[in-house]
Design a protein around this motif. Structure first.
Motif, PDB file in Angstrom:
ATOM      1  N   VAL A  93       0.867  -1.179   0.000  1.00  0.00           N
ATOM      2  CA  VAL A  93       0.000   0.000   0.000  1.00  0.00           C
ATOM      3  C   VAL A  93       0.900   1.224   0.000  1.00  0.00           C
ATOM      4  O   VAL A  93       1.650   1.461   0.949  1.00  0.00           O
ATOM      5  CB  VAL A  93      -0.940   0.003   1.218  1.00  0.00           C
ATOM      6  CG1 VAL A  93      -1.785   1.265   1.211  1.00  0.00           C
ATOM      7  CG2 VAL A  93      -1.819  -1.238   1.215  1.00  0.00           C
ATOM      8  N   GLN A  94       0.822   1.984  -1.070  1.00  0.00           N
ATOM      9  CA  GLN A  94       1.813   3.013  -1.298  1.00  0.00           C
ATOM     10  C   GLN A  94       1.179   4.401  -1.352  1.00  0.00           C
ATOM     11  O   GLN A  94       0.085   4.569  -1.874  1.00  0.00           O
ATOM     12  CB  GLN A  94       2.471   2.724  -2.650  1.00  0.00           C
ATOM     13  CG  GLN A  94       3.819   3.325  -2.804  1.00  0.00           C
ATOM     14  CD  GLN A  94       4.577   2.674  -3.946  1.00  0.00           C
ATOM     15  OE1 GLN A  94       4.082   2.610  -5.056  1.00  0.00           O
ATOM     16  NE2 GLN A  94       5.764   2.199  -3.666  1.00  0.00           N
ATOM     17  N   ALA A  95       1.874   5.367  -0.790  1.00  0.00           N
ATOM     18  CA  ALA A  95       1.472   6.761  -0.949  1.00  0.00           C
ATOM     19  C   ALA A  95       2.725   7.581  -1.191  1.00  0.00           C
ATOM     20  O   ALA A  95       3.802   7.254  -0.692  1.00  0.00           O
ATOM     21  CB  ALA A  95       0.749   7.277   0.291  1.00  0.00           C
ATOM     22  N   SER A  96       2.580   8.637  -1.980  1.00  0.00           N
ATOM     23  CA  SER A  96       3.669   9.573  -2.222  1.00  0.00           C
ATOM     24  C   SER A  96       3.072  10.960  -2.222  1.00  0.00           C
ATOM     25  O   SER A  96       1.986  11.160  -2.770  1.00  0.00           O
ATOM     26  CB  SER A  96       4.308   9.319  -3.589  1.00  0.00           C
ATOM     27  OG  SER A  96       5.141   8.194  -3.539  1.00  0.00           O
ATOM     28  N   ILE A  97       3.773  11.901  -1.617  1.00  0.00           N
ATOM     29  CA  ILE A  97       3.222  13.245  -1.556  1.00  0.00           C
ATOM     30  C   ILE A  97       4.229  14.276  -2.037  1.00  0.00           C
ATOM     31  O   ILE A  97       5.445  14.042  -2.052  1.00  0.00           O
ATOM     32  CB  ILE A  97       2.735  13.604  -0.132  1.00  0.00           C
ATOM     33  CG1 ILE A  97       3.890  13.506   0.868  1.00  0.00           C
ATOM     34  CG2 ILE A  97       1.604  12.702   0.288  1.00  0.00           C
ATOM     35  CD1 ILE A  97       3.504  13.977   2.247  1.00  0.00           C
ATOM     36  N   GLY A 108      -0.778  14.440  -3.539  1.00  0.00           N
ATOM     37  CA  GLY A 108      -0.201  13.117  -3.408  1.00  0.00           C
ATOM     38  C   GLY A 108      -1.087  12.086  -4.052  1.00  0.00           C
ATOM     39  O   GLY A 108      -2.159  12.408  -4.573  1.00  0.00           O
ATOM     40  N   TYR A 109      -0.609  10.854  -4.027  1.00  0.00           N
ATOM     41  CA  TYR A 109      -1.448   9.769  -4.529  1.00  0.00           C
ATOM     42  C   TYR A 109      -1.328   8.556  -3.632  1.00  0.00           C
ATOM     43  O   TYR A 109      -0.386   8.422  -2.851  1.00  0.00           O
ATOM     44  CB  TYR A 109      -1.101   9.427  -5.985  1.00  0.00           C
ATOM     45  CG  TYR A 109       0.241   8.759  -6.184  1.00  0.00           C
ATOM     46  CD1 TYR A 109       0.427   7.415  -5.857  1.00  0.00           C
ATOM     47  CD2 TYR A 109       1.315   9.464  -6.722  1.00  0.00           C
ATOM     48  CE1 TYR A 109       1.646   6.803  -6.033  1.00  0.00           C
ATOM     49  CE2 TYR A 109       2.541   8.848  -6.906  1.00  0.00           C
ATOM     50  CZ  TYR A 109       2.697   7.524  -6.555  1.00  0.00           C
ATOM     51  OH  TYR A 109       3.905   6.910  -6.725  1.00  0.00           O
ATOM     52  N   VAL A 110      -2.317   7.704  -3.729  1.00  0.00           N
ATOM     53  CA  VAL A 110      -2.347   6.439  -2.999  1.00  0.00           C
ATOM     54  C   VAL A 110      -2.648   5.352  -4.001  1.00  0.00           C
ATOM     55  O   VAL A 110      -3.465   5.545  -4.910  1.00  0.00           O
ATOM     56  CB  VAL A 110      -3.471   6.433  -1.934  1.00  0.00           C
ATOM     57  CG1 VAL A 110      -3.421   5.143  -1.118  1.00  0.00           C
ATOM     58  CG2 VAL A 110      -3.356   7.619  -1.026  1.00  0.00           C
ATOM     59  N   GLN A 111      -2.003   4.210  -3.837  1.00  0.00           N
ATOM     60  CA  GLN A 111      -2.341   3.061  -4.661  1.00  0.00           C
ATOM     61  C   GLN A 111      -1.948   1.792  -3.921  1.00  0.00           C
ATOM     62  O   GLN A 111      -1.071   1.802  -3.061  1.00  0.00           O
ATOM     63  CB  GLN A 111      -1.647   3.129  -6.019  1.00  0.00           C
ATOM     64  CG  GLN A 111      -0.128   3.124  -5.934  1.00  0.00           C
ATOM     65  CD  GLN A 111       0.531   3.455  -7.270  1.00  0.00           C
ATOM     66  OE1 GLN A 111      -0.143   3.839  -8.222  1.00  0.00           O
ATOM     67  NE2 GLN A 111       1.834   3.301  -7.338  1.00  0.00           N
ATOM     68  N   THR A 112      -2.639   0.724  -4.258  1.00  0.00           N
ATOM     69  CA  THR A 112      -2.307  -0.576  -3.688  1.00  0.00           C
ATOM     70  C   THR A 112      -1.782  -1.444  -4.816  1.00  0.00           C
ATOM     71  O   THR A 112      -2.429  -1.577  -5.847  1.00  0.00           O
ATOM     72  CB  THR A 112      -3.548  -1.211  -3.050  1.00  0.00           C
ATOM     73  OG1 THR A 112      -3.899  -0.420  -1.908  1.00  0.00           O
ATOM     74  CG2 THR A 112      -3.270  -2.635  -2.588  1.00  0.00           C
ATOM     75  N   ILE A 113      -0.586  -1.969  -4.603  1.00  0.00           N
ATOM     76  CA  ILE A 113       0.040  -2.792  -5.639  1.00  0.00           C
ATOM     77  C   ILE A 113      -0.074  -4.249  -5.214  1.00  0.00           C
ATOM     78  O   ILE A 113       0.506  -4.656  -4.207  1.00  0.00           O
ATOM     79  CB  ILE A 113       1.510  -2.377  -5.835  1.00  0.00           C
ATOM     80  CG1 ILE A 113       1.556  -0.928  -6.347  1.00  0.00           C
ATOM     81  CG2 ILE A 113       2.207  -3.319  -6.800  1.00  0.00           C
ATOM     82  CD1 ILE A 113       2.941  -0.325  -6.358  1.00  0.00           C
ATOM     83  N   PHE A 132      -2.832  11.302   3.835  1.00  0.00           N
ATOM     84  CA  PHE A 132      -2.544  10.170   2.950  1.00  0.00           C
ATOM     85  C   PHE A 132      -2.291   8.889   3.750  1.00  0.00           C
ATOM     86  O   PHE A 132      -2.622   7.796   3.290  1.00  0.00           O
ATOM     87  CB  PHE A 132      -1.379  10.505   2.010  1.00  0.00           C
ATOM     88  CG  PHE A 132      -1.811  11.434   0.908  1.00  0.00           C
ATOM     89  CD1 PHE A 132      -2.399  10.937  -0.240  1.00  0.00           C
ATOM     90  CD2 PHE A 132      -1.695  12.809   1.043  1.00  0.00           C
ATOM     91  CE1 PHE A 132      -2.844  11.777  -1.242  1.00  0.00           C
ATOM     92  CE2 PHE A 132      -2.138  13.667   0.047  1.00  0.00           C
ATOM     93  CZ  PHE A 132      -2.716  13.157  -1.102  1.00  0.00           C
ATOM     94  N   GLY A 133      -1.748   9.036   4.945  1.00  0.00           N
ATOM     95  CA  GLY A 133      -1.576   7.870   5.805  1.00  0.00           C
ATOM     96  C   GLY A 133      -2.923   7.246   6.176  1.00  0.00           C
ATOM     97  O   GLY A 133      -3.065   6.023   6.219  1.00  0.00           O
ATOM     98  N   LEU A 134      -3.920   8.080   6.390  1.00  0.00           N
ATOM     99  CA  LEU A 134      -5.265   7.570   6.683  1.00  0.00           C
ATOM    100  C   LEU A 134      -5.799   6.768   5.508  1.00  0.00           C
ATOM    101  O   LEU A 134      -6.413   5.716   5.691  1.00  0.00           O
ATOM    102  CB  LEU A 134      -6.224   8.734   6.945  1.00  0.00           C
ATOM    103  CG  LEU A 134      -6.184   9.340   8.321  1.00  0.00           C
ATOM    104  CD1 LEU A 134      -7.140  10.516   8.387  1.00  0.00           C
ATOM    105  CD2 LEU A 134      -6.591   8.303   9.343  1.00  0.00           C
ATOM    106  N   LEU A 135      -5.597   7.282   4.307  1.00  0.00           N
ATOM    107  CA  LEU A 135      -6.055   6.555   3.126  1.00  0.00           C
ATOM    108  C   LEU A 135      -5.325   5.210   3.019  1.00  0.00           C
ATOM    109  O   LEU A 135      -5.916   4.207   2.621  1.00  0.00           O
ATOM    110  CB  LEU A 135      -5.816   7.376   1.851  1.00  0.00           C
ATOM    111  CG  LEU A 135      -6.662   8.645   1.707  1.00  0.00           C
ATOM    112  CD1 LEU A 135      -6.256   9.397   0.442  1.00  0.00           C
ATOM    113  CD2 LEU A 135      -8.146   8.314   1.657  1.00  0.00           C
TER     114      LEU A 135
END
Ligand code: ZN
Lengths: 79, 508
Positions: free
Chosen positions: B286-290, B295-300, B336-339
């Protein structure tokens, strides 16, 4: 043709706005980015940026159409 | 005078200094050659000293009052200990031996449980990590299902989901601004094991966004500070603090201990390393970058689409700004951590749609969100990854009527519906049907040890929660009818509820 453009992260910072509508003759996503890059002096080039059109990531040679919504996404790594 | 102290040198037991006591009991805990089957070379203890000493003094005083001790002292070692060395020494003196024995046992149990002391085992066959001693003990505090009562009510969670959460093992790589919300919300949700991988110590510039930490913590290990924070939230949680930077070399050892990996790092290099390691180990990432306010969130998921589907080669580190260069408000990584925490919960509980085929872009300046579809890239190495095995779910206390009909063992049905709800029995093959409204339910009266019991209610919610609680209280034969009476599509109804049924305990 008219295209809606959204700039993400560092590109937004360099462009100074997060979105705009513009007229272009660029045929592909990469060509549109190259045009905007020279106009706004973006630090990143076409190889370093990813393109999404109408909610979907596409390749650099994706053909643009009237009314497309394009997002330019640079690499982002903060956390 | 009761006395507790920490010692960095070999413990010399203090002399018994109490002529009024008739019974004197001492306990010594020693470093042994093995732990869970692994050969130990030496041990290290580290304490949060002020807290440990204050807590130790309080505990000794408590034991003194409770067992009417004449005298009590205890010493706990810190630092490096060789095999055979004494890790903890406790001495109790009372008028009679019984109180002294009891007090000594009480003290060793409680010392392990209450003191903020960390243990690191150095194995001869491999490296080790810091484990908080508090997590190793059984707490007699709230049960996980009591803590999670508000979320168990959600149909997406329920007792089965709560059990899945408590079995789940999640590791957060990087204890920075993203982890500041990822970790406490995962702990709050009842994740059973949380790993934290972070080599750095706390710096002043971290404090505005890394809200798990405070001024007094400057200079201390962030991995262990985070683990201590989580323990204060929930003593049940097992935390494992890895005070090291994740590398291609240590990734298999660390990440394979967990079901799900969460990316709390802030460099492209780390993000690509995590992507590759998670694909190789078949773990969701589970990745986030800001960047500043965006920022964005995605699950790989193993098998992609992965980070390399979009970026076959990692872009040069210099072409992105870090938070240190670009600046960031604390709320941005927090958001973004919450997401990310939400993605983890979706993966475990199986509700909604994880962001595995899309990337969620958010701009906190104007609140705009956009989902961009990501696709697998032909020829990307992720194509050969094995699918995720998921979190193990041995959720056998929830049974449906078909399973119940296959039971060969005699069982009783306890109908938990309240008196103002409809009554009526259903034929499931039970030997007895007993109406036991939940508001009046008492395990001691309602359950016979060893007797299989099927709890039923209208929709399976109350029976599920109760079954889970009873299982926690060592009633392995407690089951819940999944979906409740409503879920039985073609019920054979036995008319006339027999509320005068004898409590089964009377039959003994
Ligand atoms: Zn891929």
């Amino acid at each position: 043709m008219r295209i809606a453009v959204r700039y993400f992260a560092a590109l937004r910072e360099q462009r100074g706005i997060s979105s705009e509508e513009l007229e272009t003759d660029a045929v592909t996503t990469a060509a549109l980015f190259a045009e905007l890059r020279s106009r706004h002096r973006f630090s990143l080039n076409e190889i370093q940026v990813r393109f999404a059109v109408n909610g979907e990531y596409v390749g650099a040679e994706h053909t643009l159409r009237e009314g497309d919504e394009v997002v330019f996404v640079p690499p982002v790594a903060g956390g | 005078m009761s006395m507790f102290r920490l010692s960095i040198t070999t413990i010399c037991p203090p002399p018994l200094d109490c002529s009024t006591a008739g019974g004197f009991v001492t306990f010594e805990g020693k470093v042994r050659t093995q732990n869970e089957g692994r050969p130990v070379e030496f041990l290290e203890y580290e304490a949060f000293e002020e807290m440990a000493e204050a807590e130790g003094r309080d505990l000794l005083q408590e034991a003194k009052d409770r067992f009417e001790l004449e005298w009590v002292e205890a010493v706990h070692r810190v630092g490096k200990l060789a095999i055979g060395e004494t890790a903890v020494w406790i001495g109790c003196a009372a008028a009679h031996r019984r109180e002294a024995f009891l007090a000594c046992e009480f003290l060793i149990d409680e010392l392990k449980h209450r003191l903020p002391i960390w243990k690191k085992e150095h194995y001869s066959d491999g490296p080790s990590e810091w484990v908080n001693l508090q997590s190793a003990s059984n707490t007699k505090q709230l049960t996980p299902s009591e803590l999670a009562a508000r979320q168990i009510v959600l149909p997406e969670v329920g007792p089965a989901g709560q059990e899945a959460l408590s079995r789940a093992r999640v590791v957060v790589v990087g204890a920075g601004g993203l982890a500041a919300t990822i970790l406490p919300y995962l702990a709050g949700a009842g994740i059973g094991t949380l790993g934290i991988v972070e080599p750095d110590v706390l710096e002043a510039s971290n404090l505005h966004r890394q809200i798990l930490f405070g001024h007094a913590d400057l200079g201390r290990s962030k991995a262990r500070l985070a683990a201590e924070f989580l323990h204060r939230l929930h003593p049940h949680i097992k935390t494992v603090a890895y005070e090291e930077r994740l590398t291609a070399e240590n990734a298999p050892r660390i990440l394979s201990e967990f079901d799900i990996v969460v990316d709390g790092t802030d460099s492209l290099e780390a993000k690509f390393a995590l992507n590759d390691a998670c694909q190789a180990l078949s773990r969701p990432l589970v990745q986030a970058s800001i960047y500043q306010f965006e920022g964005y969130v995605q699950t790989i998921l193993p098998g992609g689409p992965c980070l390399r589907c979009l970026w076959p080669e990692a872009p040069a580190e210099g072409c992105v700004g870090t938070c240190a260069q670009a600046g960031v408000l604390g709320v941005t990584p927090g958001f973004f951590g919450l997401l990310q925490a939400n993605e983890v919960l979706k993966l475990i509980l199986g509700f909604g749609e994880v962001l595995s085929e899309r990337q969620l872009l958010v701009d906190l300046r104007d609140g705009s969100m956009e989902r961009l579809r990501r696709t697998r890239r032909k020829g990307c190495s992720c194509a050969s990854s094995k699918p995720w095995a998921g979190v193990s779910k041995a959720l056998n206390w929830e049974v449906d009527s078909e399973q119940v009909h296959r039971w060969t063992e005699p069982f009783v049905c306890l109908d938990l519906r309240e008196e103002d709800e409809p009554d009526g029995q259903i034929e499931l093959g039970q030997v007895a049907w007993i109406r036991t409204p939940l508001s009046r339910f008492e395990p001691a009266n309602a359950l016979v040890p060893g007797q299989r019991t099927l709890l039923v209610c209208a929709t399976g919610g109350r029976s599920g929660v109760l079954a889970l609680r009873l299982r926690e209280e060592n009633n392995p034969e407690a089951y819940s009818l999944k979906g409740g009476l409503k879920a039985i599509s073609d019920p054979i109804v036995v008319t006339g509820a027999d509320e005068s049924c004898l409590p089964i305990k009377d039959s003994q």
